[in-house]
Structures are given as structure tokens and as C-alpha cells.
Write an enzyme that holds these catalytic residues in place. Structure first.
Site, PDB file in Angstrom:
ATOM      1  N   GLY A   1      -5.587 -22.703 -29.108  1.00  0.00           N
ATOM      2  CA  GLY A   1      -4.554 -23.726 -29.214  1.00  0.00           C
ATOM      3  C   GLY A   1      -5.155 -25.084 -28.931  1.00  0.00           C
ATOM      4  O   GLY A   1      -6.357 -25.298 -29.119  1.00  0.00           O
ATOM      5  N   GLY A   2      -4.318 -25.968 -28.431  1.00  0.00           N
ATOM      6  CA  GLY A   2      -4.766 -27.336 -28.184  1.00  0.00           C
ATOM      7  C   GLY A   2      -5.103 -27.580 -26.727  1.00  0.00           C
ATOM      8  O   GLY A   2      -5.293 -26.652 -25.933  1.00  0.00           O
ATOM      9  N   ASP A   3      -5.153 -28.849 -26.389  1.00  0.00           N
ATOM     10  CA  ASP A   3      -5.560 -29.229 -25.032  1.00  0.00           C
ATOM     11  C   ASP A   3      -4.560 -28.753 -23.976  1.00  0.00           C
ATOM     12  O   ASP A   3      -4.945 -28.434 -22.858  1.00  0.00           O
ATOM     13  CB  ASP A   3      -5.736 -30.751 -24.957  1.00  0.00           C
ATOM     14  CG  ASP A   3      -6.893 -31.223 -25.822  1.00  0.00           C
ATOM     15  OD1 ASP A   3      -7.965 -30.587 -25.760  1.00  0.00           O
ATOM     16  OD2 ASP A   3      -6.729 -32.203 -26.562  1.00  0.00           O
ATOM     17  N   GLY A   4      -3.290 -28.720 -24.337  1.00  0.00           N
ATOM     18  CA  GLY A   4      -2.284 -28.248 -23.377  1.00  0.00           C
ATOM     19  C   GLY A   4      -2.501 -26.782 -23.042  1.00  0.00           C
ATOM     20  O   GLY A   4      -2.417 -26.374 -21.876  1.00  0.00           O
TER      21      GLY A   4
ATOM     22  N   THR B   1      -3.221 -29.959 -32.068  1.00  0.00           N
ATOM     23  CA  THR B   1      -3.040 -31.188 -32.835  1.00  0.00           C
ATOM     24  C   THR B   1      -4.222 -32.123 -32.611  1.00  0.00           C
ATOM     25  O   THR B   1      -4.859 -32.589 -33.555  1.00  0.00           O
ATOM     26  CB  THR B   1      -1.742 -31.902 -32.377  1.00  0.00           C
ATOM     27  OG1 THR B   1      -0.681 -30.966 -32.420  1.00  0.00           O
ATOM     28  CG2 THR B   1      -1.434 -33.079 -33.267  1.00  0.00           C
ATOM     29  N   GLY B   2      -4.531 -32.368 -31.342  1.00  0.00           N
ATOM     30  CA  GLY B   2      -5.599 -33.308 -31.028  1.00  0.00           C
ATOM     31  C   GLY B   2      -6.925 -32.621 -30.750  1.00  0.00           C
ATOM     32  O   GLY B   2      -7.956 -32.968 -31.287  1.00  0.00           O
TER      33      GLY B   2
ATOM     34  N   ASN C   1      -1.237 -19.866 -28.231  1.00  0.00           N
ATOM     35  CA  ASN C   1       0.036 -20.595 -28.246  1.00  0.00           C
ATOM     36  C   ASN C   1       0.531 -20.668 -29.696  1.00  0.00           C
ATOM     37  O   ASN C   1       0.025 -21.455 -30.490  1.00  0.00           O
ATOM     38  CB  ASN C   1      -0.169 -22.001 -27.695  1.00  0.00           C
ATOM     39  CG  ASN C   1       1.087 -22.845 -27.840  1.00  0.00           C
ATOM     40  OD1 ASN C   1       2.132 -22.351 -28.244  1.00  0.00           O
ATOM     41  ND2 ASN C   1       0.969 -24.116 -27.503  1.00  0.00           N
TER      42      ASN C   1
HETATM   43  N1  LIG Z   1       5.766 -20.166 -27.281  1.00  0.00           N
HETATM   44  C1  LIG Z   1       5.756 -21.458 -26.947  1.00  0.00           C
HETATM   45  N2  LIG Z   1       6.770 -22.269 -27.358  1.00  0.00           N
HETATM   46  C2  LIG Z   1       6.785 -23.586 -27.064  1.00  0.00           C
HETATM   47  N3  LIG Z   1       5.808 -24.218 -26.347  1.00  0.00           N
HETATM   48  C3  LIG Z   1       4.785 -23.467 -25.914  1.00  0.00           C
HETATM   49  C4  LIG Z   1       4.702 -22.058 -26.195  1.00  0.00           C
HETATM   50  N4  LIG Z   1       3.565 -21.583 -25.647  1.00  0.00           N
HETATM   51  C5  LIG Z   1       2.970 -22.640 -25.042  1.00  0.00           C
HETATM   52  N5  LIG Z   1       3.695 -23.762 -25.196  1.00  0.00           N
HETATM   53  C6  LIG Z   1       3.394 -25.136 -24.719  1.00  0.00           C
HETATM   54  O1  LIG Z   1       2.907 -25.930 -25.801  1.00  0.00           O
HETATM   55  C7  LIG Z   1       2.124 -26.990 -25.224  1.00  0.00           C
HETATM   56  C8  LIG Z   1       1.260 -27.679 -26.254  1.00  0.00           C
HETATM   57  O2  LIG Z   1       0.447 -26.765 -26.917  1.00  0.00           O
HETATM   58  P1  LIG Z   1      -1.047 -27.034 -27.427  1.00  0.00           P
HETATM   59  O3  LIG Z   1      -1.786 -27.938 -26.518  1.00  0.00           O
HETATM   60  O4  LIG Z   1      -1.638 -25.707 -27.700  1.00  0.00           O
HETATM   61  O5  LIG Z   1      -0.847 -27.711 -28.852  1.00  0.00           O
HETATM   62  P2  LIG Z   1      -0.806 -29.230 -29.308  1.00  0.00           P
HETATM   63  O6  LIG Z   1       0.045 -30.023 -28.374  1.00  0.00           O
HETATM   64  O7  LIG Z   1      -0.424 -29.207 -30.751  1.00  0.00           O
HETATM   65  O8  LIG Z   1      -2.355 -29.678 -29.217  1.00  0.00           O
HETATM   66  P3  LIG Z   1      -3.068 -30.880 -28.421  1.00  0.00           P
HETATM   67  O9  LIG Z   1      -2.618 -30.783 -26.992  1.00  0.00           O
HETATM   68  O10 LIG Z   1      -4.536 -30.616 -28.560  1.00  0.00           O
HETATM   69  O11 LIG Z   1      -2.646 -32.155 -29.102  1.00  0.00           O
HETATM   70  C9  LIG Z   1       1.362 -26.276 -24.131  1.00  0.00           C
HETATM   71  O12 LIG Z   1       1.025 -27.171 -23.088  1.00  0.00           O
HETATM   72  C10 LIG Z   1       2.335 -25.183 -23.646  1.00  0.00           C
HETATM   73  O13 LIG Z   1       2.960 -25.556 -22.440  1.00  0.00           O
END
Ligand SMILES: Nc1ncnc2c1ncn2[C@@H]1O[C@H](COP(=O)(O)OP(=O)(O)OP(=O)(O)O)[C@@H](O)[C@H]1O
Length: 177
Positions: free
Chosen positions: A109-112, A148-149, A50
């Protein structure tokens, strides 16, 4: 869920015995074409990245990590890279990779992102299967925590250092051989 004090391997393997890999047909592969002449024991690893994770840090770090991964895994594996284009894309990519016979799908990437990749292992409540690898073939789930998390990684006692995640993946891969 694992105790935080017990580090686990980066590849979470299904319980059933894994078949030794043969060269699969991962259509997502970027390195695949270069490897198709090999002996048939290379494994197909698909990294689902991601680029927008952690406010774009995931994409930047991935660019630095990919050469390291290639250096460390290129002898054993075809490294396939898939950059997600938006929400839910990781689900579809994972399903396709498993159907194409991937030996491992690794969320970067992250949890999402991890959540989407895990969802890609299923379709209508049933596990997705490889189409041409026989009934015993199973795909491992992996994670390079770059979000992030990254709470899931923390729960497993993993650090958020992606280089340590690569170490775990390489160690696991070497244990297979
Ligand atoms: N190219 C993209 N542009 C925007 N959003 C995206 C893209 N690819 C994936 N995503 C979305 O971004 C969301 C969040 O991403 P991710 O969990 O990797 O990072 P984070 O939110 O920074 O980390 P965490 O969830 O650990 O705090 C994912 O659930 C996904 O739906």
C-alpha cells in the site's frame, strides 16, 4: 535515511544476525496449511494489504500480483495474505504476525499502510518479539509500494513498480539461502 541514488533491498533487515527459519505458526496464513508438511526451512512472509489504498487501485493490483508472488516465492516461503479492514488494522495484524513468528511482514500500500506496519513492530516503545522462535529470531520489514504518493519508496530510490518490488523481495530471499 538512504540516499535516493542508492537502491536498497525490499526487506529491511534488523542488524542482529537472523536465525535460519523454521516453519513458524503464522495463524494469518492462507498458504500455511498447504506447507506444513515441508522440511522446516520455509519462511513465513505476511503481506499486509490495504485494499482501499490509492482509491482502490492497491486492492485491484494486489489481486494480479498475488499469483506472481506465489509463482516466484512458493518454493521458499509460505505466503500469508491479510487484507486490512480499516484504519489501524495493519498495526494489530503486524503485531500478531510477529508474535506468531513471521520472518517478514511486507506492507502493500502507501505510506499510511507502511506507517501502521512499522508501528506494529513495537508495543509500548519496545520491539514486539516472536513467542516461540527463540530470542534470536527477528522479523524483516518489507514494502510493495502501491499507494498514491509512496514517498517512502521514492526516498529509498525505489520505483513505484510493484513488479520491481517483488524482484527485490525474491532477490533478497534467494540471498538468504
Ligand atoms: N479497508 C480499509 N478501508 C479504508 N481505509 C483503510 C483500510 N485499510 C487501511 N485503511 C487506511 O487507509 C490509509 C491510507 O492508505 P495508504 O497509505 O495505503 O494509501 P494512500 O493514502 O493512497 O497512499 P499514500 O499514503 O502513499 O499517499 C491507511 O493509513 C489506513 O489507515
Amino acid at each position: 535515511m538512504a540516499s535516493p541514488a542508492t537502491p536498497r533491498p525490499a526487506l529491511i533487515r534488523p542488524r542482529a544476525s537472523r536465525s535460519r527459519s523454521q516453519l513458524g505458526a503464522v495463524s494469518l496464513a492462507s498458504d500455511h496449511a498447504a506447507a506444513t508438511g515441508s522440511s522446516g526451512h520455509r519462511r513465513d512472509f505476511v503481506f499486509v494489504v490495504n485494499p482501499s489504498g490509492a482509491n482502490g487501485r492497491t486492492g485491484k493490483q494486489w489481486k494480479q500480483l498475488l499469483p506472481l508472488l506465489r509463482t516466484r516465492l512458493a518454493d521458499q516461503c509460505n505466503i500469508c495474505e491479510c487484507i486490512t479492514s480499516g484504519p489501524s488494522h495493519a498495526i494489530d495484524v503486524t503485531r500478531e504476525a510477529i508474535k506468531d513468528g513471521a520472518d517478514a511482514v511486507i506492507a502493500v500500500g502507501g505510506d499510511g499502510t507502511l506507517h501502521e506496519v512499522v508501528n506494529g513492530f513495537f508495543w509500548k516503545g519496545s520491539p514486539v518479539r516472536a513467542l516461540d522462535r527463540g530470542p534470536d529470531h527477528l522479523t524483516a520489514l518489507g514494502l510493495i509500494p502501491l499507494g498514491t504518493g509512496s514517498d517512502f519508496a521514492r526516498t529509498f530510490g525505489w520505483s513505484n513498480d510493484p513488479r520491481q518490488a517483488i524482484d527485490r523481495i525474491v532477490r533478497e530471499e534467494l540471498n538468504q539461502n
